[in-house]
Write a protein that holds these residues in place. Structure first.
Motif, PDB file in Angstrom:
ATOM      1  N   THR A   1       0.862  -1.192   0.000  1.00 43.57           N
ATOM      2  CA  THR A   1       0.000   0.000   0.000  1.00 43.57           C
ATOM      3  C   THR A   1       0.893   1.234   0.000  1.00 43.57           C
ATOM      4  OG1 THR A   1      -0.112   0.149   2.411  1.00 43.57           O
ATOM      5  CG2 THR A   1      -1.747  -1.238   1.323  1.00 43.57           C
ATOM      6  N   PRO A   2       0.429   2.343  -0.557  1.00 45.31           N
ATOM      7  CA  PRO A   2       1.234   3.583  -0.535  1.00 45.31           C
ATOM      8  C   PRO A   2       1.546   4.056   0.886  1.00 45.31           C
ATOM      9  CG  PRO A   2      -0.553   3.762  -2.121  1.00 45.31           C
ATOM     10  CD  PRO A   2      -0.804   2.510  -1.336  1.00 45.31           C
ATOM     11  N   GLN A   3       0.659   3.775   1.828  1.00 50.80           N
ATOM     12  CA  GLN A   3       0.867   4.242   3.200  1.00 50.80           C
ATOM     13  C   GLN A   3       2.084   3.604   3.867  1.00 50.80           C
ATOM     14  OE1 GLN A   3      -2.023   3.134   1.962  1.00 50.80           O
ATOM     15  NE2 GLN A   3      -3.135   5.100   1.796  1.00 50.80           N
ATOM     16  N   ARG A   4       2.443   2.413   3.435  1.00 49.95           N
ATOM     17  CA  ARG A   4       3.580   1.728   4.051  1.00 49.95           C
ATOM     18  C   ARG A   4       4.907   2.407   3.741  1.00 49.95           C
ATOM     19  NH1 ARG A   4       2.314  -4.815   3.653  1.00 49.95           N
ATOM     20  NH2 ARG A   4       0.309  -4.725   4.769  1.00 49.95           N
ATOM     21  N   GLN A   5       4.940   3.225   2.715  1.00 55.70           N
ATOM     22  CA  GLN A   5       6.168   3.931   2.368  1.00 55.70           C
ATOM     23  C   GLN A   5       6.290   5.276   3.087  1.00 55.70           C
ATOM     24  OE1 GLN A   5       6.833   3.855  -2.023  1.00 55.70           O
ATOM     25  NE2 GLN A   5       4.979   2.592  -2.077  1.00 55.70           N
ATOM     26  N   GLU A   6       5.279   5.634   3.853  1.00 56.70           N
ATOM     27  CA  GLU A   6       5.279   6.909   4.541  1.00 56.70           C
ATOM     28  C   GLU A   6       5.765   6.742   5.993  1.00 56.70           C
ATOM     29  OE1 GLU A   6       4.711   9.673   2.971  1.00 56.70           O
ATOM     30  OE2 GLU A   6       4.252   8.602   1.128  1.00 56.70           O
ATOM     31  N   PRO A   7       6.189   7.841   6.641  1.00 55.74           N
ATOM     32  CA  PRO A   7       6.613   7.757   8.033  1.00 55.74           C
ATOM     33  C   PRO A   7       5.478   7.270   8.924  1.00 55.74           C
ATOM     34  CG  PRO A   7       7.284   9.854   7.069  1.00 55.74           C
ATOM     35  CD  PRO A   7       6.374   9.194   6.083  1.00 55.74           C
ATOM     36  N   MET A   8       5.829   6.578   9.999  1.00 52.12           N
ATOM     37  CA  MET A   8       4.831   6.045  10.916  1.00 52.12           C
ATOM     38  C   MET A   8       4.224   7.143  11.781  1.00 52.12           C
ATOM     39  SD  MET A   8       6.579   2.452  12.160  1.00 52.12           S
ATOM     40  CE  MET A   8       5.087   2.023  13.049  1.00 52.12           C
ATOM     41  N   LEU A   9       4.954   8.229  11.993  1.00 53.32           N
ATOM     42  CA  LEU A   9       4.452   9.347  12.823  1.00 53.32           C
ATOM     43  C   LEU A   9       4.206  10.573  11.947  1.00 53.32           C
ATOM     44  CD1 LEU A   9       6.803   8.995  15.920  1.00 53.32           C
ATOM     45  CD2 LEU A   9       4.448   8.185  15.665  1.00 53.32           C
TER      46      LEU A   9
END
Length: 253
Positions: A245-253
């Motif tokens: 998913t695209p969200q997995r490449q984004e920072p966790m915070l």
């Protein structure tokens, strides 16, 4: 002079110590040199980029004869690297690669794979090492463990991707390596056991979404898997941990 003395300043023990130091230094040099048979020279992945031999230099090629009679060359200058579809995010050498096309099949990041031999791994007796239980009838699931056959496989989106139809066992290591998943659209794919969480109500897979199972690389033989196919299948699930998913490449915070 004392026993063992050669002169007033040199004795046998001293010479033995020096000889050991020389031998040990030579051993370290030899091991470092042999270590350069795989992975060197290092390629920056850029056209006309510098290739790093490291120290000491890459040794001359040596021929190894395998148990099956085949011969391999190490290092092999003609050996091709694993394919990938990616481009650097910046122009400087060492910049991260961004996948191009389907990120799960691009062969970059956690989805990178090595070009291993496209033949099955074999047992000492010359049989295929990793096979489904329908072939290895003398193997089975321990009575105290959950038998996943017939259980649904649930992707990271909490949707059903398929049903476990069989398990593939490593006959040499006496452990399961893959789950065979029957897909609703037909056919089946392999799921590496380390990407699965087996529970009584189903098999949970965090790496992929349910619809992404359909693109898992297939095996050429329905009851065997080659070393190269193992690389590509495992790399597909590995890529999913970052690119599903695209969200997995984004920072966790």
């Amino acid at each position: 002079m004392e026993t063992g003395a050669i002169t007033q300043y040199v004795d046998v023990a001293q010479l033995v110590l020096y000889a050991f130091w020389i031998f040990f230094a030579g051993l370290i040099y030899y091991l470092l040199r042999e270590n350069h048979r795989e992975g060197y020279p290092m390629d920056p992945g850029r056209a006309n980029g510098p290739k790093t031999d490291g120290w000491p230099a890459v040794p001359k090629s040596k021929t190894y004869r395998l148990a099956n009679g085949h011969e391999v060359l190490s290092p092999d200058p003609a050996r091709a690297d694993g394919d990938y579809q990616g481009e650097p995010v910046n122009g400087w050498i060492g910049a991260p690669l961004e996948p191009v096309g389907d990120p799960l099949l691009a062969g970059v990041g956690p989805g990178a794979w090595a070009r291993r031999a496209d033949v099955p791994d074999m047992t000492y007796e010359g049989e295929a090492k990793i096979v489904p239980l329908r072939v290895a009838g003398d193997h089975g699931v321990a009575v105290q463990d959950i038998d996943p056959r017939g259980l649904p496989v649930i992707g990271a989106d909490r949707e059903q991707a398929g049903v476990v139809s069989d398990l593939w066992v490593d006959k040499s290591e006496m452990m399961f390596r893959y789950l065979e998943v029957a897909l609703p659209v037909g056919g089946s794919v392999l799921l590496p056991i380390n990407f699965a969480r087996i529970r009584k109500d189903g098999v949970q897979v965090h790496a992929l979404l349910s619809d992404q199972f359909a693109r898992v690389p297939a095996t050429r033989h329905p009851e065997q898997i080659t070393l190269l196919e193992e690389e590509k299948i495992t790399a597909y699930y590995g890529a999913g941990t970052l690119y599903a998913t695209p969200q997995r490449q984004e920072p966790m915070l």
